[in-house]
Design a protein around this motif. Structure first.
Motif, PDB file in Angstrom:
ATOM      1  N   ASN A  24      35.218  36.588  32.265  1.00 41.36           N
ATOM      2  CA  ASN A  24      36.539  35.979  32.333  1.00 41.36           C
ATOM      3  C   ASN A  24      36.694  35.096  33.575  1.00 41.36           C
ATOM      4  O   ASN A  24      37.709  35.103  34.251  1.00 41.36           O
ATOM      5  CB  ASN A  24      37.625  37.072  32.308  1.00 41.36           C
ATOM      6  CG  ASN A  24      39.004  36.485  32.039  1.00 41.36           C
ATOM      7  OD1 ASN A  24      39.114  35.397  31.471  1.00 41.36           O
ATOM      8  ND2 ASN A  24      40.042  37.183  32.470  1.00 41.36           N
ATOM      9  N   GLY A  25      35.627  34.362  33.858  1.00 38.93           N
ATOM     10  CA  GLY A  25      35.710  33.398  34.938  1.00 38.93           C
ATOM     11  C   GLY A  25      35.475  33.975  36.322  1.00 38.93           C
ATOM     12  O   GLY A  25      35.532  33.263  37.302  1.00 38.93           O
ATOM     13  N   VAL A  26      35.219  35.247  36.389  1.00 42.99           N
ATOM     14  CA  VAL A  26      35.002  35.840  37.714  1.00 42.99           C
ATOM     15  C   VAL A  26      33.691  36.613  37.708  1.00 42.99           C
ATOM     16  O   VAL A  26      33.383  37.344  36.771  1.00 42.99           O
ATOM     17  CB  VAL A  26      36.163  36.785  38.094  1.00 42.99           C
ATOM     18  CG1 VAL A  26      35.822  37.580  39.341  1.00 42.99           C
ATOM     19  CG2 VAL A  26      37.425  35.989  38.344  1.00 42.99           C
ATOM     20  N   GLU A  27      32.916  36.420  38.764  1.00 44.08           N
ATOM     21  CA  GLU A  27      31.637  37.106  38.841  1.00 44.08           C
ATOM     22  C   GLU A  27      31.862  38.581  39.144  1.00 44.08           C
ATOM     23  O   GLU A  27      32.593  38.938  40.067  1.00 44.08           O
ATOM     24  CB  GLU A  27      30.794  36.480  39.943  1.00 44.08           C
ATOM     25  CG  GLU A  27      29.355  36.914  39.888  1.00 44.08           C
ATOM     26  CD  GLU A  27      28.538  36.278  41.000  1.00 44.08           C
ATOM     27  OE1 GLU A  27      28.102  35.140  40.835  1.00 44.08           O
ATOM     28  OE2 GLU A  27      28.368  36.938  42.035  1.00 44.08           O
ATOM     29  N   ARG A  54      22.932  40.165  51.443  1.00 48.15           N
ATOM     30  CA  ARG A  54      23.937  39.132  51.306  1.00 48.15           C
ATOM     31  C   ARG A  54      23.746  38.085  52.406  1.00 48.15           C
ATOM     32  O   ARG A  54      23.709  38.418  53.581  1.00 48.15           O
ATOM     33  CB  ARG A  54      25.329  39.743  51.412  1.00 48.15           C
ATOM     34  CG  ARG A  54      26.377  38.797  50.921  1.00 48.15           C
ATOM     35  CD  ARG A  54      27.657  39.471  50.529  1.00 48.15           C
ATOM     36  NE  ARG A  54      28.523  38.452  49.960  1.00 48.15           N
ATOM     37  CZ  ARG A  54      28.648  38.255  48.671  1.00 48.15           C
ATOM     38  NH1 ARG A  54      27.990  39.020  47.836  1.00 48.15           N
ATOM     39  NH2 ARG A  54      29.432  37.297  48.212  1.00 48.15           N
ATOM     40  N   THR A  56      25.153  34.507  53.971  1.00 52.33           N
ATOM     41  CA  THR A  56      26.178  33.472  53.937  1.00 52.33           C
ATOM     42  C   THR A  56      25.525  32.167  54.370  1.00 52.33           C
ATOM     43  O   THR A  56      24.626  32.162  55.205  1.00 52.33           O
ATOM     44  CB  THR A  56      27.347  33.793  54.881  1.00 52.33           C
ATOM     45  OG1 THR A  56      26.837  33.973  56.189  1.00 52.33           O
ATOM     46  CG2 THR A  56      28.071  35.049  54.427  1.00 52.33           C
ATOM     47  N   ARG A  57      25.998  31.086  53.764  1.00 47.98           N
ATOM     48  CA  ARG A  57      25.335  29.804  54.046  1.00 47.98           C
ATOM     49  C   ARG A  57      25.648  29.330  55.461  1.00 47.98           C
ATOM     50  O   ARG A  57      26.745  29.542  55.978  1.00 47.98           O
ATOM     51  CB  ARG A  57      25.696  28.761  53.009  1.00 47.98           C
ATOM     52  CG  ARG A  57      27.178  28.472  52.889  1.00 47.98           C
ATOM     53  CD  ARG A  57      27.424  27.340  51.927  1.00 47.98           C
ATOM     54  NE  ARG A  57      27.078  27.683  50.567  1.00 47.98           N
ATOM     55  CZ  ARG A  57      26.358  26.931  49.745  1.00 47.98           C
ATOM     56  NH1 ARG A  57      25.897  25.770  50.157  1.00 47.98           N
ATOM     57  NH2 ARG A  57      26.101  27.296  48.529  1.00 47.98           N
ATOM     58  N   GLY A  60      28.626  27.076  55.878  1.00 48.72           N
ATOM     59  CA  GLY A  60      29.906  27.567  55.363  1.00 48.72           C
ATOM     60  C   GLY A  60      31.061  27.461  56.349  1.00 48.72           C
ATOM     61  O   GLY A  60      32.099  26.862  56.030  1.00 48.72           O
TER      62      GLY A  60
ATOM     63  N   VAL B 141      33.584  31.618  53.104  1.00 46.67           N
ATOM     64  CA  VAL B 141      32.226  31.748  53.613  1.00 46.67           C
ATOM     65  C   VAL B 141      31.598  33.027  53.062  1.00 46.67           C
ATOM     66  O   VAL B 141      30.490  33.028  52.538  1.00 46.67           O
ATOM     67  CB  VAL B 141      32.228  31.777  55.157  1.00 46.67           C
ATOM     68  CG1 VAL B 141      30.818  32.011  55.689  1.00 46.67           C
ATOM     69  CG2 VAL B 141      32.791  30.461  55.699  1.00 46.67           C
ATOM     70  N   ASP B 144      30.850  32.888  49.388  1.00 49.66           N
ATOM     71  CA  ASP B 144      30.044  31.726  49.021  1.00 49.66           C
ATOM     72  C   ASP B 144      30.802  30.835  48.027  1.00 49.66           C
ATOM     73  O   ASP B 144      30.275  30.453  46.987  1.00 49.66           O
ATOM     74  CB  ASP B 144      28.707  32.181  48.403  1.00 49.66           C
ATOM     75  CG  ASP B 144      27.638  31.127  48.582  1.00 49.66           C
ATOM     76  OD1 ASP B 144      27.829  30.235  49.409  1.00 49.66           O
ATOM     77  OD2 ASP B 144      26.609  31.203  47.882  1.00 49.66           O
ATOM     78  N   LEU B 146      31.669  27.823  48.060  1.00 52.09           N
ATOM     79  CA  LEU B 146      31.507  26.377  48.186  1.00 52.09           C
ATOM     80  C   LEU B 146      30.049  26.017  48.039  1.00 52.09           C
ATOM     81  O   LEU B 146      29.158  26.822  48.309  1.00 52.09           O
ATOM     82  CB  LEU B 146      32.031  25.890  49.541  1.00 52.09           C
ATOM     83  CG  LEU B 146      31.457  26.563  50.794  1.00 52.09           C
ATOM     84  CD1 LEU B 146      30.378  25.699  51.421  1.00 52.09           C
ATOM     85  CD2 LEU B 146      32.563  26.843  51.779  1.00 52.09           C
ATOM     86  N   LEU B 171      44.623  37.256  39.307  1.00 44.27           N
ATOM     87  CA  LEU B 171      43.633  36.201  39.091  1.00 44.27           C
ATOM     88  C   LEU B 171      44.279  34.998  38.412  1.00 44.27           C
ATOM     89  O   LEU B 171      44.046  33.850  38.800  1.00 44.27           O
ATOM     90  CB  LEU B 171      42.483  36.747  38.241  1.00 44.27           C
ATOM     91  CG  LEU B 171      41.460  35.715  37.764  1.00 44.27           C
ATOM     92  CD1 LEU B 171      40.776  35.026  38.930  1.00 44.27           C
ATOM     93  CD2 LEU B 171      40.421  36.371  36.861  1.00 44.27           C
ATOM     94  N   ARG B 175      44.546  31.135  39.745  1.00 43.16           N
ATOM     95  CA  ARG B 175      44.099  29.984  38.956  1.00 43.16           C
ATOM     96  C   ARG B 175      45.199  28.940  38.824  1.00 43.16           C
ATOM     97  O   ARG B 175      44.974  27.741  38.970  1.00 43.16           O
ATOM     98  CB  ARG B 175      43.713  30.442  37.548  1.00 43.16           C
ATOM     99  CG  ARG B 175      42.375  31.076  37.470  1.00 43.16           C
ATOM    100  CD  ARG B 175      42.139  31.466  36.045  1.00 43.16           C
ATOM    101  NE  ARG B 175      40.779  31.840  35.807  1.00 43.16           N
ATOM    102  CZ  ARG B 175      40.385  32.470  34.719  1.00 43.16           C
ATOM    103  NH1 ARG B 175      41.265  32.799  33.795  1.00 43.16           N
ATOM    104  NH2 ARG B 175      39.127  32.770  34.567  1.00 43.16           N
ATOM    105  N   PRO B 189      34.784  30.141  39.927  1.00 48.05           N
ATOM    106  CA  PRO B 189      34.817  31.618  39.970  1.00 48.05           C
ATOM    107  C   PRO B 189      34.795  32.162  41.392  1.00 48.05           C
ATOM    108  O   PRO B 189      35.547  33.067  41.741  1.00 48.05           O
ATOM    109  CB  PRO B 189      33.561  32.026  39.194  1.00 48.05           C
ATOM    110  CG  PRO B 189      33.285  30.877  38.293  1.00 48.05           C
ATOM    111  CD  PRO B 189      33.713  29.649  39.045  1.00 48.05           C
ATOM    112  N   GLU B 193      37.606  34.247  43.503  1.00 48.63           N
ATOM    113  CA  GLU B 193      37.252  35.509  44.165  1.00 48.63           C
ATOM    114  C   GLU B 193      37.614  35.476  45.637  1.00 48.63           C
ATOM    115  O   GLU B 193      38.127  36.458  46.190  1.00 48.63           O
ATOM    116  CB  GLU B 193      35.744  35.751  44.066  1.00 48.63           C
ATOM    117  CG  GLU B 193      35.297  36.319  42.746  1.00 48.63           C
ATOM    118  CD  GLU B 193      33.782  36.322  42.674  1.00 48.63           C
ATOM    119  OE1 GLU B 193      33.135  36.773  43.646  1.00 48.63           O
ATOM    120  OE2 GLU B 193      33.246  35.857  41.652  1.00 48.63           O
TER     121      GLU B 193
END
Lengths: 177, 204
Positions: A24-27, A54, A56-57, A60, B141, B144, B146, B171, B175, B189, B193
């Motif tokens: 539903n659009g969410v991971e 995990r 992080t970029r 970011g 961040v 993630d 972006l 949610l 949206r 997504p 989140e």
């Protein structure tokens, strides 16, 4: 003749793993069942340095704070802004391009006509203006006087292959085998 | 003419350009106030004038034309420039230029710089820094949310303003709040989140 019943293979041992799925659009992490011997063995998770961790970029924080500098964000001394004048017709030829008035606008630094003689789509570039601000470049675009010879065009592929249809490129036929 | 609407479309539609320019020049152009002799000259729409913009808590004087958008004033006229808000569509569609005016998210490409004078303008830079991010920036961040990051300032700004008014959204509400922002990488997504995570974080 009745077939001999094959001895059913003993069921492969299974294991449950958690994988990310977009629901539903969410991971979300969902549990699925896979063969015990499926996938490569990477060893226990807590022994990895990077895998299954995990991350992080690195870019970011800068991007989320709006401080990442894109090429587009650079402003250099003497920098000019470009705008492109585009053809409003699907098929046309420029018979006259009068840039005199546009060049007189303070801040308009250069106007470059497109080298094309024939314009083959609506939106084809006709000329480019460079000016000291984006707004003045727009003024320059609007001050250019273009005289078009509007040429015939068709919209459907079926019309394009008919005899006598307007040619996209004069020396070539529209449909090749 | 008493109050300007901050929408460029309505602005151009609703009033004659020359008339609006004259009224604005009377009210907001500090240069005109500083030089009374200029009142003898006819009020015209062209030319540049000084406007004071309150950007992220700082009073910044900027030289703009009446038609200069707030976005262009921030990015191309202020020195040093404020480049967090991005110019993409320049027609109020994509949301990359979103800033807060008096805490309300607006498309800065649809606001004239002169109409933003004397109002509190907050860009993504004013919400937090890499070292001290606000909850939304930190969540972007962490989750993630972006990739290329070009739409991120707009999303962060929109969501930060939304969460202030709606601290515990669903949610679907997140949206709905983000419907004015586009992401071409398609990280929606993760963006949603991050918004939900930021809400949770702020509640904790």
């Amino acid at each position: 003749m009745p077939q001999q019943a094959q001895p059913s293979p003993s069921p492969k041992p299974k294991k449950k793993i958690r994988v990310p799925r977009v629901v539903n659009g969410v991971e979300q992490m969902v549990e699925i069942e896979v063969d015990e011997d499926s996938g490569p063995g990477w060893g226990p998770n807590d022994k990895h340095k990077l895998l299954n961790k995990r991350m992080t970029r690195v870019d970011g924080p800068l991007k989320a704070a709006g401080l990442a500098r894109y090429t587009y964000d650079q402003r250099l001394p003497g920098m000019l802004y470009g705008r492109i004048l585009r053809c409003p017709h699907a098929h046309a030829r420029v018979t006259k391009l009068d840039t005199d008035a546009a060049l007189k606008i303070p801040g308009v630094k250069a106007i470059v006509p497109a080298p094309l003689t024939e314009l083959r789509y609506a939106g084809a570039p006709v000329a480019a203006v460079a000016a000291t601000t984006p707004e003045i470049a727009g003024d320059g675009i609007r001050a250019i006087k273009v005289t078009y010879e509007v040429l015939p065009h068709v919209v459907h592929a079926a019309d394009a292959v008919k005899p006598g249809a307007p040619q996209v490129i004069a020396e070539e036929i529209n449909l090749k085998d | 003419m008493t109050k300007h609407d901050s929408s460029r479309r309505k602005f151009l539609k609703g009033v004659g350009i020359a008339g609006a320019g004259a009224a604005i020049a009377d009210q907001l152009w500090t240069e005109a106030e500083a030089k009374p002799e200029s009142q003898a000259k006819p009020n015209v729409m062209s030319g540049e004038g000084k406007v004071v913009l309150n950007v992220n808590g700082e009073q910044r004087t900027v030289q703009v034309e009446p038609r200069t958008t707030l976005l262009n004033a921030l990015r191309n006229h202020l020195e040093p420039a404020v480049t967090g808000p991005k110019l993409v569509c320049d027609m109020g569609t994509c949301g990359a230029c979103t800033v807060l005016i008096d805490d309300k998210p607006v498309y800065s490409c649809l606001v004239l710089a002169i109409d933003a004078a004397n109002k509190k303008i907050t860009t993504v830079e004013g919400l937090g820094t890499p070292d001290k991010p606000n909850a939304v920036q930190a969540a972007f961040v962490e989750q993630d949310a972006l990739m290329c990051g070009f739409c991120t300032p707009g999303f962060v700004t929109t969501i930060s303003a939304y969460l202030k008014k709606h601290p515990n959204p669903s949610l679907d509400e997140v949206r709905e709040a983000c419907k004015g922002n586009f992401c071409r990488c398609g990280t929606y997504p993760r963006v949603f989140e991050a918004a939900l995570a930021a809400a949770k974080q702020s509640q904790a």
